[in-house]
Write a protein that holds these residues in place. Structure first.
Motif, PDB file in Angstrom:
ATOM      1  N   ARG A   9       0.908  -1.216  -0.181  1.00  0.00           N
ATOM      2  CA  ARG A   9      -0.038   0.185   0.141  1.00  0.00           C
ATOM      3  C   ARG A   9       0.981   1.104   0.084  1.00  0.00           C
ATOM      4  NH1 ARG A   9      -2.403  -2.626   4.229  1.00  0.00           N
ATOM      5  NH2 ARG A   9      -1.613  -0.837   5.627  1.00  0.00           N
ATOM      6  N   PRO A  10       0.455   2.114  -0.736  1.00  0.00           N
ATOM      7  CA  PRO A  10       1.191   3.438  -0.724  1.00  0.00           C
ATOM      8  C   PRO A  10       0.939   4.288   0.650  1.00  0.00           C
ATOM      9  CG  PRO A  10      -0.234   3.360  -2.750  1.00  0.00           C
ATOM     10  CD  PRO A  10      -0.632   2.244  -1.859  1.00  0.00           C
ATOM     11  N   PRO A  11       2.194   5.051   1.155  1.00  0.00           N
ATOM     12  CA  PRO A  11       1.725   5.739   2.212  1.00  0.00           C
ATOM     13  C   PRO A  11       0.690   6.412   2.316  1.00  0.00           C
ATOM     14  CG  PRO A  11       4.013   5.926   1.233  1.00  0.00           C
ATOM     15  CD  PRO A  11       3.267   5.334   0.326  1.00  0.00           C
ATOM     16  N   GLY A  12       0.023   6.340   3.461  1.00  0.00           N
ATOM     17  CA  GLY A  12      -1.382   7.056   3.722  1.00  0.00           C
ATOM     18  C   GLY A  12      -2.518   6.510   3.334  1.00  0.00           C
ATOM     19  N   GLU A  31      -8.692  -0.927  -7.771  1.00  0.00           N
ATOM     20  CA  GLU A  31      -8.343  -1.384  -9.039  1.00  0.00           C
ATOM     21  C   GLU A  31      -6.956  -2.019  -8.894  1.00  0.00           C
ATOM     22  OE1 GLU A  31      -7.717   3.241  -9.399  1.00  0.00           O
ATOM     23  OE2 GLU A  31      -8.899   1.690  -7.937  1.00  0.00           O
ATOM     24  N   ASP A  32      -6.371  -1.938  -7.716  1.00  0.00           N
ATOM     25  CA  ASP A  32      -5.178  -2.334  -7.488  1.00  0.00           C
ATOM     26  C   ASP A  32      -4.756  -3.554  -6.476  1.00  0.00           C
ATOM     27  OD1 ASP A  32      -5.566  -0.681  -5.514  1.00  0.00           O
ATOM     28  OD2 ASP A  32      -3.559  -0.219  -5.144  1.00  0.00           O
ATOM     29  N   ARG A  33      -5.900  -4.171  -5.965  1.00  0.00           N
ATOM     30  CA  ARG A  33      -5.911  -5.124  -5.172  1.00  0.00           C
ATOM     31  C   ARG A  33      -7.332  -5.879  -4.915  1.00  0.00           C
ATOM     32  NH1 ARG A  33      -5.968  -0.113  -2.855  1.00  0.00           N
ATOM     33  NH2 ARG A  33      -7.219   0.230  -0.991  1.00  0.00           N
ATOM     34  N   PRO A  34      -7.619  -6.705  -4.355  1.00  0.00           N
ATOM     35  CA  PRO A  34      -8.908  -7.559  -4.349  1.00  0.00           C
ATOM     36  C   PRO A  34      -9.778  -6.649  -3.508  1.00  0.00           C
ATOM     37  CG  PRO A  34      -7.229  -9.117  -3.957  1.00  0.00           C
ATOM     38  CD  PRO A  34      -6.389  -7.925  -3.886  1.00  0.00           C
ATOM     39  N   VAL A  35     -11.017  -6.608  -3.945  1.00  0.00           N
ATOM     40  CA  VAL A  35     -12.042  -5.825  -3.191  1.00  0.00           C
ATOM     41  C   VAL A  35     -12.170  -6.517  -1.790  1.00  0.00           C
ATOM     42  CG1 VAL A  35     -14.411  -5.270  -3.008  1.00  0.00           C
ATOM     43  CG2 VAL A  35     -13.302  -5.141  -5.019  1.00  0.00           C
ATOM     44  N   ASN A 102     -10.843  -9.959  -7.659  1.00  0.00           N
ATOM     45  CA  ASN A 102     -10.003  -9.422  -8.625  1.00  0.00           C
ATOM     46  C   ASN A 102     -10.413  -8.935  -9.861  1.00  0.00           C
ATOM     47  OD1 ASN A 102      -7.382  -9.460  -7.081  1.00  0.00           O
ATOM     48  ND2 ASN A 102      -7.370 -11.692  -7.342  1.00  0.00           N
ATOM     49  N   THR A 103      -9.872  -7.888 -10.464  1.00  0.00           N
ATOM     50  CA  THR A 103     -10.303  -7.526 -11.677  1.00  0.00           C
ATOM     51  C   THR A 103      -9.737  -8.624 -12.729  1.00  0.00           C
ATOM     52  OG1 THR A 103      -7.893  -6.288 -11.849  1.00  0.00           O
ATOM     53  CG2 THR A 103      -9.512  -4.872 -10.946  1.00  0.00           C
ATOM     54  N   PHE A 104     -10.066  -8.136 -14.006  1.00  0.00           N
ATOM     55  CA  PHE A 104      -9.673  -9.058 -15.139  1.00  0.00           C
ATOM     56  C   PHE A 104      -8.365  -9.113 -15.184  1.00  0.00           C
ATOM     57  CE2 PHE A 104      -8.205  -9.312 -19.290  1.00  0.00           C
ATOM     58  CZ  PHE A 104      -8.526 -10.655 -19.721  1.00  0.00           C
ATOM     59  N   ALA A 105      -7.536  -8.037 -15.344  1.00  0.00           N
ATOM     60  CA  ALA A 105      -6.086  -8.080 -15.187  1.00  0.00           C
ATOM     61  C   ALA A 105      -5.678  -8.765 -14.251  1.00  0.00           C
ATOM     62  CB  ALA A 105      -5.559  -6.501 -15.042  1.00  0.00           C
ATOM     63  N   ARG A 106      -5.947  -8.760 -12.940  1.00  0.00           N
ATOM     64  CA  ARG A 106      -5.189  -9.516 -11.907  1.00  0.00           C
ATOM     65  C   ARG A 106      -5.617 -10.952 -12.105  1.00  0.00           C
ATOM     66  NH1 ARG A 106      -3.340  -7.087  -7.584  1.00  0.00           N
ATOM     67  NH2 ARG A 106      -3.979  -8.698  -6.265  1.00  0.00           N
ATOM     68  N   VAL A 107      -6.812 -11.438 -12.588  1.00  0.00           N
ATOM     69  CA  VAL A 107      -7.220 -12.803 -12.813  1.00  0.00           C
ATOM     70  C   VAL A 107      -6.258 -13.356 -13.863  1.00  0.00           C
ATOM     71  CG1 VAL A 107      -9.099 -14.381 -13.311  1.00  0.00           C
ATOM     72  CG2 VAL A 107      -9.407 -12.478 -11.701  1.00  0.00           C
ATOM     73  N   ALA A 108      -6.016 -12.564 -14.996  1.00  0.00           N
ATOM     74  CA  ALA A 108      -5.534 -13.166 -15.927  1.00  0.00           C
ATOM     75  C   ALA A 108      -4.189 -13.452 -15.788  1.00  0.00           C
ATOM     76  CB  ALA A 108      -5.487 -11.980 -17.211  1.00  0.00           C
TER      77      ALA A 108
END
Length: 454
Positions: A9-12, A31-35, A102-108
């Motif tokens: 995770r980015p700071p903050g 968009e960058d990690r699982p819901v 996950n998003t499609f990109a992460r599943v793929a």
């Protein structure tokens, strides 16, 4: 196999396991990690996102063109078959999304590898921009034809409105879905009532098609038209159904769209053409806006204008959301920043008149997209145990990429050499078969040789 590891995770950034405030929820699309489980949405909420998506005027056009080419009975068979294929395809991919969040990109990543997934996701996130531009351009063209509105000004206004909806995120997509679907059904019903004033249901059912000899679409091409109409966003269904609480609810949400909503939307256009009420069935299919505006009723005309913006705005915003979520995986930029950038690019393409080339666009989608989903489904559902046992982190999985390329090649061959068949189905089946064969070869080559006992 677990989902791809989350990035730091980015700071903050707040801990995703802790339910944030209402304002934070609106700001984070994950968009960058699982819901996270605390942010998953009800079946009704996710269904509203998908159910309203196919309730679009474009489907009335497609349904009418199909019936014009095949006649009502054969046309409806092609429509039903295409909707069922989409239902199975999108439902299977949605199950994977609801199970992982996950998003499609992460599943793929699991199937294609880290760089291979970037190829698949980048391709889909790019072609879906074309659908956004198509729907924005269609808004201007439709209102120009029906009411004489300036096309360029209408396109510009529509584009800004649709970008704003996508920028608001998944909540806005659910809201516009709740509005778009009932509006389509009500005004579609009004249009059918007007169309049937001069012809009865019997004439619709017996409609034989009136496309010129040699100019009609084949049965296979019509099935492809149905499938290709939503194959890109259908393949990226994870971007929507990852919000489901589990895989089962994700499948049910997808089924509200395919076959249900998609079938209803296509039927409206089919009936309009079957009743002989379409102004230009060969190219505009069952576009029924003219039926609503030709009666010089101020109330009906106003409703028709609202309908065009809400209806085409719904699918435009969905496509732009897909594109932004996909490209956020590739660039690291936030979804909302990319909505603005991609939205501006799509608007420029729309102003250039992209809606005039939708048949070429459907061919591209029907050839290259279906094998992506079939390879992914084969890997993560049919060969699930092998996928789960696979080590994390491959850069490229050549078996998956080769199956995608091979499936697309088969689909292209069918398109040019066997147009009476369905290239989308050919690509689906070929992609799955080639992947199974490639995995068998790979697993066989890795099996150590054991000498026979003497």
């Amino acid at each position: 196999m677990s989902a791809p590891p989350d990035s730091a995770r980015p700071p903050g950034t707040s801990d995703p396991s802790v339910p944030p405030s209402r304002s934070a929820q609106l700001a984070d699309e994950f968009e960058d990690r699982p819901v996270p489980p605390a942010h998953r949405r009800s079946l009704l909420s996710v269904s509203s996102v998908w159910f309203g998506f196919p309730m679009v005027l474009t489907n009335a056009v497609f349904g009418g063109v199909i019936v014009y080419s095949l006649g009502f009975a054969r046309g409806m068979l092609a429509i039903l078959l295409g909707c069922l294929i989409l239902g199975g395809y999108v439902g299977a991919l949605s199950y994977l999304a609801g199970r992982t969040g996950n998003t499609f990109a992460r599943v793929a990543v699991i199937t294609f590898g880290t760089r291979g997934a970037r190829l698949a996701s980048g391709f889909l996130a790019t072609v879906v921009i074309g659908w956004f531009a198509f729907q924005v351009g269609l808004t201007g063209a439709t209102l120009n034809t029906a009411l004489g509105w300036n096309t360029e000004v209408t396109v510009l206004v529509a584009g800004v409105l649709y970008v704003a909806v996508a920028y608001a995120g998944i909540r806005a997509l659910a809201v516009i879905g709740w509005i778009a679907a009932p509006l389509y059904l009500v005004l579609g019903g009004v249009a059918i009532t007007l169309a049937l004033r001069d012809s009865g249901p019997g004439s619709v059912l017996s409609y034989g098609g009136q496309a010129p000899a040699g100019g009609a679409l084949t049965f296979g091409a019509c099935v492809t038209m149905v499938v290709a109409g939503f194959i890109d966003s259908g393949t990226m269904t994870a971007d929507f159904t990852r919000w489901s609480r589990n895989g089962r609810e994700a499948v049910l949400a997808a089924l509200t769209a395919f076959p249900l909503a998609n079938l209803l939307a296509l039927i409206v256009g089919a009936v309009i053409v079957g009743a002989g009420a379409a102004a230009d069935p060969g190219s505009a299919g069952g576009n029924f806006l003219g039926l609503l505006t030709d009666h010089h009723s101020g109330l009906l005309t106003s409703a028709a204008v609202i309908f065009v913006f809400v209806n085409l705005g719904s699918v435009s915003a969905h496509c732009l959301y897909n594109a932004a979520v996909g490209w956020s995986q590739l660039t690291g930029a936030t979804m909302r920043r990319l909505v603005l950038i991609i939205g501006a690019l799509g608007l420029i393409v729309a102003l250039a008149g992209v809606w005039e080339h939708f048949e070429t666009w459907l061919t591209l989608l029907g050839v290259f997209v279906p094998p992506i989903g079939s390879v992914l489904i084969t890997d993560q559902l049919l060969l699930r145990r092998l996928a789960e046992a696979r080590p994390d982190g491959p850069v490229l999985r050549f078996s998956a990429l080769a199956a995608w390329a091979g499936g697309a090649a088969v689909a292209a061959f069918v398109h040019y050499e066997g147009p009476q068949y369905c290239e989308a189905v050919a690509g689906l089946l070929a992609g799955a078969a080639l992947y199974l064969a490639a995995e068998r070869l790979v697993s066989g080559s890795r099996t150590p040789h054991r000498p026979e006992r003497t």
